[in-house]
Motif scaffolding. Structure first.
Motif, PDB file in Angstrom:
ATOM      1  N   THR A  54      -6.958   1.551 -11.394  1.00  0.00           N
ATOM      2  CA  THR A  54      -6.164   1.700 -10.174  1.00  0.00           C
ATOM      3  C   THR A  54      -6.850   1.079  -8.965  1.00  0.00           C
ATOM      4  N   ILE A  55      -8.124   1.385  -8.755  1.00  0.00           N
ATOM      5  CA  ILE A  55      -8.816   0.873  -7.570  1.00  0.00           C
ATOM      6  C   ILE A  55      -8.945  -0.644  -7.623  1.00  0.00           C
ATOM      7  N   GLN A  56      -9.117  -1.194  -8.818  1.00  0.00           N
ATOM      8  CA  GLN A  56      -9.179  -2.655  -8.941  1.00  0.00           C
ATOM      9  C   GLN A  56      -7.843  -3.290  -8.584  1.00  0.00           C
ATOM     10  N   GLN A  57      -6.748  -2.645  -8.978  1.00  0.00           N
ATOM     11  CA  GLN A  57      -5.425  -3.155  -8.635  1.00  0.00           C
ATOM     12  C   GLN A  57      -5.192  -3.089  -7.125  1.00  0.00           C
ATOM     13  N   ILE A  58      -5.688  -2.039  -6.495  1.00  0.00           N
ATOM     14  CA  ILE A  58      -5.544  -1.920  -5.037  1.00  0.00           C
ATOM     15  C   ILE A  58      -6.376  -2.984  -4.334  1.00  0.00           C
ATOM     16  N   GLU A  59      -7.607  -3.177  -4.792  1.00  0.00           N
ATOM     17  CA  GLU A  59      -8.475  -4.185  -4.181  1.00  0.00           C
ATOM     18  C   GLU A  59      -7.882  -5.586  -4.336  1.00  0.00           C
ATOM     19  N   LYS A  60      -7.291  -5.849  -5.483  1.00  0.00           N
ATOM     20  CA  LYS A  60      -6.647  -7.139  -5.717  1.00  0.00           C
ATOM     21  C   LYS A  60      -5.486  -7.336  -4.756  1.00  0.00           C
ATOM     22  N   ALA A  61      -4.667  -6.287  -4.588  1.00  0.00           N
ATOM     23  CA  ALA A  61      -3.537  -6.381  -3.662  1.00  0.00           C
ATOM     24  C   ALA A  61      -4.025  -6.551  -2.229  1.00  0.00           C
ATOM     25  N   ALA A  62      -5.151  -5.904  -1.885  1.00  0.00           N
ATOM     26  CA  ALA A  62      -5.664  -5.978  -0.515  1.00  0.00           C
ATOM     27  C   ALA A  62      -6.172  -7.365  -0.154  1.00  0.00           C
ATOM     28  N   THR A  63      -6.648  -8.124  -1.153  1.00  0.00           N
ATOM     29  CA  THR A  63      -7.139  -9.477  -0.854  1.00  0.00           C
ATOM     30  C   THR A  63      -6.006 -10.411  -0.446  1.00  0.00           C
ATOM     31  N   ASN A  64      -4.795 -10.085  -0.853  1.00  0.00           N
ATOM     32  CA  ASN A  64      -3.640 -10.933  -0.541  1.00  0.00           C
ATOM     33  C   ASN A  64      -2.755 -10.363   0.557  1.00  0.00           C
ATOM     34  N   ASP A  65      -3.079  -9.179   1.057  1.00  0.00           N
ATOM     35  CA  ASP A  65      -2.215  -8.528   2.038  1.00  0.00           C
ATOM     36  C   ASP A  65      -3.104  -7.784   3.035  1.00  0.00           C
ATOM     37  N   GLU A  66      -3.188  -8.272   4.246  1.00  0.00           N
ATOM     38  CA  GLU A  66      -4.065  -7.674   5.248  1.00  0.00           C
ATOM     39  C   GLU A  66      -3.557  -6.336   5.763  1.00  0.00           C
ATOM     40  N   ARG A  67      -2.344  -5.983   5.405  1.00  0.00           N
ATOM     41  CA  ARG A  67      -1.815  -4.681   5.817  1.00  0.00           C
ATOM     42  C   ARG A  67      -2.423  -3.543   5.003  1.00  0.00           C
ATOM     43  N   ILE A  68      -3.010  -3.856   3.853  1.00  0.00           N
ATOM     44  CA  ILE A  68      -3.481  -2.837   2.926  1.00  0.00           C
ATOM     45  C   ILE A  68      -4.904  -2.411   3.269  1.00  0.00           C
ATOM     46  N   ARG A  69      -5.110  -1.108   3.372  1.00  0.00           N
ATOM     47  CA  ARG A  69      -6.429  -0.491   3.443  1.00  0.00           C
ATOM     48  C   ARG A  69      -6.517   0.538   2.325  1.00  0.00           C
ATOM     49  N   TYR A  70      -7.731   0.931   1.974  1.00  0.00           N
ATOM     50  CA  TYR A  70      -7.851   1.930   0.922  1.00  0.00           C
ATOM     51  C   TYR A  70      -9.077   2.807   1.141  1.00  0.00           C
ATOM     52  N   LEU A  71      -8.978   4.013   0.623  1.00  0.00           N
ATOM     53  CA  LEU A  71     -10.084   4.966   0.554  1.00  0.00           C
ATOM     54  C   LEU A  71     -10.266   5.324  -0.907  1.00  0.00           C
ATOM     55  N   LYS A  72     -11.491   5.387  -1.352  1.00  0.00           N
ATOM     56  CA  LYS A  72     -11.777   5.841  -2.720  1.00  0.00           C
ATOM     57  C   LYS A  72     -12.585   7.120  -2.634  1.00  0.00           C
ATOM     58  N   LEU A  73     -12.022   8.218  -3.152  1.00  0.00           N
ATOM     59  CA  LEU A  73     -12.739   9.489  -3.160  1.00  0.00           C
ATOM     60  C   LEU A  73     -13.743   9.505  -4.311  1.00  0.00           C
ATOM     61  N   SER A  74     -14.818  10.260  -4.145  1.00  0.00           N
ATOM     62  CA  SER A  74     -15.908  10.243  -5.114  1.00  0.00           C
ATOM     63  C   SER A  74     -15.525  10.873  -6.450  1.00  0.00           C
ATOM     64  N   ARG A  75     -14.488  11.711  -6.449  1.00  0.00           N
ATOM     65  CA  ARG A  75     -13.954  12.315  -7.676  1.00  0.00           C
ATOM     66  C   ARG A  75     -12.536  12.781  -7.378  1.00  0.00           C
ATOM     67  N   ASN A  76     -11.925  13.416  -8.351  1.00  0.00           N
ATOM     68  CA  ASN A  76     -10.580  13.943  -8.152  1.00  0.00           C
ATOM     69  C   ASN A  76     -10.641  15.255  -7.365  1.00  0.00           C
ATOM     70  N   PHE A  77     -10.144  15.224  -6.121  1.00  0.00           N
ATOM     71  CA  PHE A  77     -10.113  16.419  -5.277  1.00  0.00           C
ATOM     72  C   PHE A  77      -8.719  17.033  -5.215  1.00  0.00           C
ATOM     73  N   GLY A  78      -7.706  16.384  -5.770  1.00  0.00           N
ATOM     74  CA  GLY A  78      -6.343  16.890  -5.714  1.00  0.00           C
ATOM     75  C   GLY A  78      -5.511  16.164  -4.670  1.00  0.00           C
ATOM     76  N   LYS A  79      -4.198  16.183  -4.870  1.00  0.00           N
ATOM     77  CA  LYS A  79      -3.309  15.432  -3.991  1.00  0.00           C
ATOM     78  C   LYS A  79      -3.368  15.927  -2.554  1.00  0.00           C
ATOM     79  N   GLU A  80      -3.512  17.247  -2.362  1.00  0.00           N
ATOM     80  CA  GLU A  80      -3.546  17.773  -0.996  1.00  0.00           C
ATOM     81  C   GLU A  80      -4.760  17.234  -0.236  1.00  0.00           C
ATOM     82  N   ALA A  81      -5.903  17.170  -0.911  1.00  0.00           N
ATOM     83  CA  ALA A  81      -7.109  16.621  -0.274  1.00  0.00           C
ATOM     84  C   ALA A  81      -6.955  15.130  -0.023  1.00  0.00           C
ATOM     85  N   ALA A  82      -6.322  14.424  -0.966  1.00  0.00           N
ATOM     86  CA  ALA A  82      -6.119  12.986  -0.782  1.00  0.00           C
ATOM     87  C   ALA A  82      -5.218  12.714   0.422  1.00  0.00           C
TER      88      ALA A  82
END
Length: 312
Positions: A54-82
């Motif tokens: 997933t993160i690789q797909q996001i990084e790939k999309a971000a290289t072609n689209d300057e509108r995209i930013r991303y955060l990667k959490l260190s582990r699964n904290f749950g959707k509410e935390a995300a």
């Protein structure tokens, strides 16, 4: 409104976990359905501890689209935390949490934005249909909304999920809420301000599978009730008072029967029934107390809601 006089920034918050198949279709839908949007767009992905690409797909999309930013959490904290991480890092004048699986139709954002510019602080999507939900899930969801709204001072619109537009002042109010047990539907509604619903048909998932089974949904509902209502605690005062009254009546009846008919020896069945009944009541009440005490324990430790591994 100032937002009508200048081009505003709209942030899409997109929490994801193991959604490698959904990133490209989601971006294609955003580009197609939000063409001509009356706002600048920021797309903020939050990778909640994915174990696939997933993160690789996001990084790939971000290289072609300057509108995209991303955060990667260190582990699964749950959707509410995300989502909390997304709210903390969103830069927009208005913010829209949206699912990556396209069950939240992106084209609805045009209506969200228009109503926000008319003066509403929150514009939430209301599910007119839930095509991918079974009968039991629809019935349990309806029951939860009814119970929650009866017991809590914070009203959640029925069939309204996380998909909504919130103004910056609503988001700033939510960011002041530091609790670790986070029930975002209630937190979205708690600040108040003007709000309006927009109906839409909720389609089936485009790709992948839901992470929410019935056990997770039950715990989610329990978090919601204990976070926004003390009724599960208060009701035991009424139950205890009622049982005490019944016990007093029963005791008086035994005294009167003894005075009239003499001493009676109670039977084994009646004793065991009383012991088992009151024992069950005590165990249930202790369990409810334990739920609140456990949440107090988590809150007092003051641990961060999430931990970032990297961001761009």
């Amino acid at each position: 409104m100032d937002s009508c006089e200048k081009r505003v920034l709209l942030t899409l918050i997109v929490p994801v976990m193991n959604e490698e198949e959904s990133i490209s279709p989601f971006m294609a839908a955003i580009n197609d359905k939000l063409e001509g949007l009356a706002a600048e767009l920021e797309i903020l992905f939050i990778d909640d501890g994915s174990t696939d690409s997933t993160i690789q797909q996001i990084e790939k999309a971000a290289t072609n689209d300057e509108r995209i930013r991303y955060l990667k959490l260190s582990r699964n904290f749950g959707k509410e935390a995300a989502m909390t991480a997304g709210l903390d890092h969103a830069q927009g004048d208005a913010i829209v949490p949206i699912d990556v699986d396209l069950q939240d139709p992106p084209e609805l954002i045009h209506d969200f934005l228009r109503l926000w510019q008319e003066g509403y602080d929150t514009v939430y999507g209301v599910r007119a249909t839930r095509l991918d939900d079974g009968r039991r899930k629809r019935a349990s969801a309806g029951l939860f909304y009814r119970v929650f709204n009866r017991l809590s001072h914070t009203t959640i619109p029925p069939n309204a999920g996380d998909y909504r537009l919130m103004s910056r002042r609503v988001v700033d109010a939510i960011k002041q809420m530091p609790e670790r047990n986070r029930f975002m539907k209630g937190m979205f509604a708690w600040p108040g301000y003007s709000s309006i619903g927009v109906e839409y048909d909720r389609p089936a998932r485009y790709a992948g599978f839901t992470k929410w089974n019935y056990w997770k949904l039950w715990n989610f509902a329990l978090d919601g009730l204990t976070s926004f209502s003390t009724w599960p605690l208060r009701i035991w005062s009424y139950i205890g008072g009622g049982i005490a009254l019944l016990s007093l009546i029963y005791m008086l009846s035994i005294i009167l029967r003894t005075m009239v008919f003499g001493i009676e020896w109670p039977g084994y069945a009646s004793i065991m029934s009383a012991v088992l009944f009151f024992g069950a009541i005590q165990l249930i009440s202790i369990g409810v107390l334990g739920e609140y005490i456990g949440r107090l324990y988590i809150e007092t430790k003051g641990r961060p809601i999430y931990v970032l591994e990297k961001k761009n």
